[in-house]
Design a protein around this motif. Structure first.
Motif, short mmCIF file in Angstrom:
data_model
loop_
_atom_site.label_atom_id
_atom_site.label_comp_id
_atom_site.label_asym_id
_atom_site.label_seq_id
_atom_site.Cartn_x
_atom_site.Cartn_y
_atom_site.Cartn_z
N THR A 406 47.24 40.58 22.73
CA THR A 406 47.00 40.96 24.12
C THR A 406 46.36 39.82 24.90
OG1 THR A 406 46.77 43.29 23.50
CG2 THR A 406 45.79 42.62 25.60
N MET A 407 45.43 39.13 24.27
CA MET A 407 44.78 37.99 24.93
C MET A 407 45.80 36.91 25.29
SD MET A 407 41.20 37.46 22.91
CE MET A 407 40.68 36.15 24.01
N LYS A 408 46.76 36.71 24.39
CA LYS A 408 47.79 35.70 24.65
C LYS A 408 48.59 36.07 25.89
CE LYS A 408 51.70 33.34 22.41
NZ LYS A 408 52.52 33.25 21.17
N LYS A 409 48.96 37.35 25.98
CA LYS A 409 49.74 37.80 27.13
C LYS A 409 48.92 37.76 28.42
CE LYS A 409 52.89 40.64 24.40
NZ LYS A 409 53.45 41.98 24.15
N LEU A 410 47.64 38.12 28.30
CA LEU A 410 46.77 38.07 29.48
C LEU A 410 46.58 36.64 29.97
CD1 LEU A 410 44.02 40.69 28.55
CD2 LEU A 410 45.70 40.88 30.39
N THR A 411 46.43 35.71 29.02
CA THR A 411 46.27 34.30 29.37
C THR A 411 47.53 33.77 30.06
OG1 THR A 411 44.79 33.99 27.48
CG2 THR A 411 45.70 32.01 28.48
N GLN A 412 48.68 34.16 29.51
CA GLN A 412 49.95 33.76 30.16
C GLN A 412 50.04 34.37 31.56
OE1 GLN A 412 52.74 35.25 27.28
NE2 GLN A 412 52.64 33.41 25.98
N GLY A 413 49.59 35.61 31.65
CA GLY A 413 49.60 36.27 32.96
C GLY A 413 48.70 35.58 33.95
N MET A 414 47.57 35.05 33.48
CA MET A 414 46.64 34.35 34.37
C MET A 414 47.29 33.09 34.91
SD MET A 414 43.67 34.38 35.79
CE MET A 414 42.44 35.32 34.88
N ALA A 415 48.03 32.39 34.07
CA ALA A 415 48.74 31.18 34.54
C ALA A 415 49.74 31.54 35.63
CB ALA A 415 49.44 30.51 33.36
N GLY A 416 50.40 32.70 35.43
CA GLY A 416 51.34 33.16 36.45
C GLY A 416 50.64 33.51 37.75
N HIS A 417 49.44 34.12 37.64
CA HIS A 417 48.67 34.46 38.84
C HIS A 417 48.27 33.20 39.61
CE1 HIS A 417 48.75 38.45 37.40
NE2 HIS A 417 47.67 38.43 36.63
N ASN A 418 47.88 32.16 38.86
CA ASN A 418 47.47 30.92 39.51
C ASN A 418 48.63 30.28 40.28
OD1 ASN A 418 44.84 31.11 38.56
ND2 ASN A 418 45.30 29.97 36.68
N LYS A 419 49.83 30.33 39.68
CA LYS A 419 51.01 29.79 40.37
C LYS A 419 51.33 30.62 41.61
CE LYS A 419 53.26 27.79 36.28
NZ LYS A 419 54.43 27.88 35.36
N ALA A 420 51.22 31.94 41.44
CA ALA A 420 51.51 32.83 42.57
C ALA A 420 50.52 32.62 43.71
CB ALA A 420 51.48 34.29 42.10
N MET A 421 49.27 32.37 43.35
CA MET A 421 48.26 32.14 44.38
C MET A 421 48.57 30.88 45.17
SD MET A 421 45.48 33.20 45.86
CE MET A 421 44.48 34.28 44.82
N ALA A 422 49.00 29.86 44.46
CA ALA A 422 49.33 28.60 45.14
C ALA A 422 50.51 28.76 46.10
CB ALA A 422 49.64 27.52 44.10
N ALA A 423 51.40 29.69 45.76
CA ALA A 423 52.60 29.88 46.60
C ALA A 423 52.42 30.97 47.66
CB ALA A 423 53.79 30.24 45.70
N ALA A 424 51.34 31.73 47.56
CA ALA A 424 51.13 32.86 48.49
C ALA A 424 50.93 32.37 49.91
CB ALA A 424 49.93 33.68 48.04
N LYS A 425 51.53 33.07 50.84
CA LYS A 425 51.45 32.68 52.25
C LYS A 425 50.46 33.55 53.03
CE LYS A 425 54.82 29.69 51.70
NZ LYS A 425 54.52 28.24 51.67
N SER A 426 50.56 34.86 52.86
CA SER A 426 49.74 35.76 53.67
C SER A 426 48.41 36.07 52.99
CB SER A 426 50.48 37.07 53.92
OG SER A 426 50.61 37.80 52.71
N ASP A 427 47.42 36.46 53.79
CA ASP A 427 46.11 36.85 53.26
C ASP A 427 46.24 38.08 52.37
OD1 ASP A 427 44.94 34.78 54.60
OD2 ASP A 427 44.27 36.01 56.30
N GLU A 428 47.15 38.98 52.76
CA GLU A 428 47.35 40.19 51.98
C GLU A 428 47.86 39.86 50.58
OE1 GLU A 428 49.83 44.42 52.25
OE2 GLU A 428 49.91 42.97 53.90
N ALA A 429 48.80 38.94 50.51
CA ALA A 429 49.34 38.53 49.21
C ALA A 429 48.27 37.85 48.36
CB ALA A 429 50.52 37.60 49.41
#
Length: 555
Positions: A406-429
């Motif tokens: 589970t930790m492995k999947k959560l860590t992978q998910g965190m990397a995805g969140h970081n990428k998504a944050m960098a690409a996010a445009k709106s404050d809501e996103a």
């Protein structure tokens, strides 16, 4: 107004000022009965005269005890006048009746209490100020009179609307200025404590929390208070929890009240009060039927048990440990079965297990197959519990495997969140991604805590964790003192997700339980298999119980 009525009005006002002038000049005002009676009589004339009489009747009241009845009756008539200005002036004058005649305080408080329900703001404001004036004059008598309208089992309140208004007044006006008002401090704090304890026999959950929040902030229950005071407070909470009642698993109200009271008891347990009564009730009534509890309350109960476990006595720990071990096994799968494991349940139960076992380590020999030697007969070293050890460690190993995956999947998910944050445009996103990151971080803290607590349990003679090295995932870590040289930077030390184990637990953070755990379980959902399902809503819907009239409290 006609010329005739205007003339009469002027005449009445002139007479009033003559009476007042004579009274002011008199060296023995008690001899001026005629003048005071004249003021009372004039109060039945014009509006302007009534307003003036509302000032003068209470001003000279103390000098004419033989006219006290007619004076008060006339003043009460002014309070019931249709003209708002007359009513307000009459209300403002009420405290003067008690300035030198304190025996009237209870009666005047009763009158003012009835006026708390006024729909006119200016009138209600005058009532509040009049009550505060009486509290300043004689806080003890005024509080006693006020609390009679809250009621108790022996003397129930007869008017629910007035009761609510009195409670609101005490909460909004009295409690915030307790330091200035409650003097002499120890005497009056004890007096209001006794009044509150009597009222707690018949309260709702919200009212009980309000009163307990007030009590624990009184100086007599402060940091320097003796242990007896903490015992008094936890006794009040135990009474409200109704620990003498037979438990009914379908009584959601009692379950809510029990959990709420458990959390309210925690600060007093931390300061040395015994939690034995709560623990005995949990052990006898709750843990054996844990699976039958409402799903949304299970995690609340486990969290409360975890937070109270560091403060249990060895005797209580030995008594409750067997049931805790069985519950822990129920939620630690021995092998993969395809069902989900509830990570936060396991975190709570492992934490509780460690703290209980730390106080009575040899009790785990017959429960988990350990070989801890204390030299006591309760070591039971001559008996064979090897199967228990094999089963327990198999469960531990399976939990660790699931947790690491589970930790492995959560860590992978965190990397995805970081990428998504960098690409996010709106404050809501960005806000949505930020929430997902927080959920993932908390999930990682839960997993790290589980691994930190399972690791030492593989030994046949484990060292149980009995200190504050594990910071429960839903609690904020205590921030270290800021060095003087850097105190102006304003920076905050981030919580460490790597081990969650180096910081002393803080009293803050409990309030985040409901929503946070709902989100954490969502973050962990579907990432592991092999245990029992049990996603929960936590405490998101709030604590409390409904209704009044049960007669619970400090009986």
């Amino acid at each position: 107004m006609t010329d005739s009525s205007a003339a009469d009005d002027s005449k009445h006002i002139e007479e009033l000022y003559q009476y007042v002038e004579l009274l002011n000049e008199s060296t023995d005002k008690s001899q001026n009965v005629k003048e005071y009676q004249g003021i009372i009589d004039t109060a039945k004339s014009s509006i302007k005269a009534k307003q003036l009489a509302a000032q003068f009747i209470p001003r000279f009241f103390k000098f004419f005890p033989t006219l006290s009845g007619p004076a008060i009756d006339t003043h009460l008539d002014l309070i019931e006048e249709e003209e708002l200005g007359v009513r307000v002036q009459a209300i403002r004058g009420l405290p003067l009746f008690c300035k030198d005649t304190p025996e009237h305080i209870a009666k005047i408080v009763d009158i003012l209490v009835q006026l708390l329900a006024s729909e006119e703001f200016v009138e209600r404001d005058a009532v509040h100020k009049a009550l505060m004036s009486l509290l300043t004059q004689d806080v003890k008598a005024s509080l006693t009179a006020l609390f009679k309208h809250i009621g108790s089992v022996d003397e129930p309140s007869t008017d629910e609307i007035i009761r609510e208004k009195v409670l609101s007044f005490i909460r909004d006006k009295v409690f915030p200025i307790k330091a200035e008002l409650l003097k002499p401090r120890e005497e009056i704090e004890r007096h209001i404590t006794d009044l509150i304890k009597k009222s707690l026999e018949d309260v709702t959950g919200a009212e009980f929390r309000m009163f307990m929040d007030f009590l624990k902030n009184l100086s007599i229950f402060g940091e320097q208070a003796p242990l007896e005071r903490m015992k008094e407070l936890i006794g009040i909470v135990e009474g409200q929890a109704d620990l003498d009642a037979q438990f009914n698993v379908s009584d959601a109200d009692h379950i809510d009240r029990l959990i709420s009271c458990l959390y309210m008891a925690l600060p007093f347990v931390v300061r040395g009060a015994s939690s034995s009564k709560f623990l005995n009730y949990l052990n006898k009534h709750i843990i054996p039927v844990f699976d039958k509890l409402p799903e949304e309350r299970k995690l609340d109960m486990l969290k409360a048990l975890a937070e109270i476990s560091p403060y249990t006595t060895p005797q209580d720990s030995r008594q409750i440990l067997a049931n805790v071990v069985q519950l822990l096994k129920n939620y630690m799968p021995r092998r993969k079965t395809g069902e989900e494991m509830n990570f936060t349940y396991v975190e709570c139960l492992l934490y509780t297990f460690h703290h209980l076992a730390h106080k009575v380590p040899n009790a785990t020999n017959s429960l988990c197959g350990y070989k801890i030697v204390t030299g006591q007969p309760s070591d039971r070293l001559g008996e064979d519990f090897s199967e228990y050890y094999k089963e327990f460690t198999e469960r531990l190993s399976n939990v660790e495997e699931l947790t690491r995956a589970t930790m492995k999947k959560l860590t992978q998910g965190m990397a995805g969140h970081n990428k998504a944050m960098a690409a996010a445009k709106s404050d809501e996103a960005k806000e949505s991604i930020k929430t997902q990151k927080q959920n993932t971080t908390t999930g990682l803290r839960t997993c790290n805590n589980i691994l930190a607590m399972t690791k030492p349990l593989h030994s046949k003679t484990p060292s149980f964790i009995g200190d504050k090295s594990i910071n429960l995932s839903w609690k904020e870590a205590t921030k270290p003192p800021v060095p003087a040289a850097t105190a102006t930077t304003g920076g905050k030390r981030p919580a460490t997700a790597a081990n969650g184990a180096s910081n002393v637990t803080s009293k803050k953070g409990r309030g985040a339980g409901g929503l946070q755990n709902q989100l954490v379980n969502r973050a962990l959902e579907g990432l592991s298999h092999g245990g029992r399902s049990g996603g929960t809503r936590g405490r998101g819907r709030g604590w409390g119980w409904t209704g009044r009239g049960r007669g619970r409290g400090n009986r």
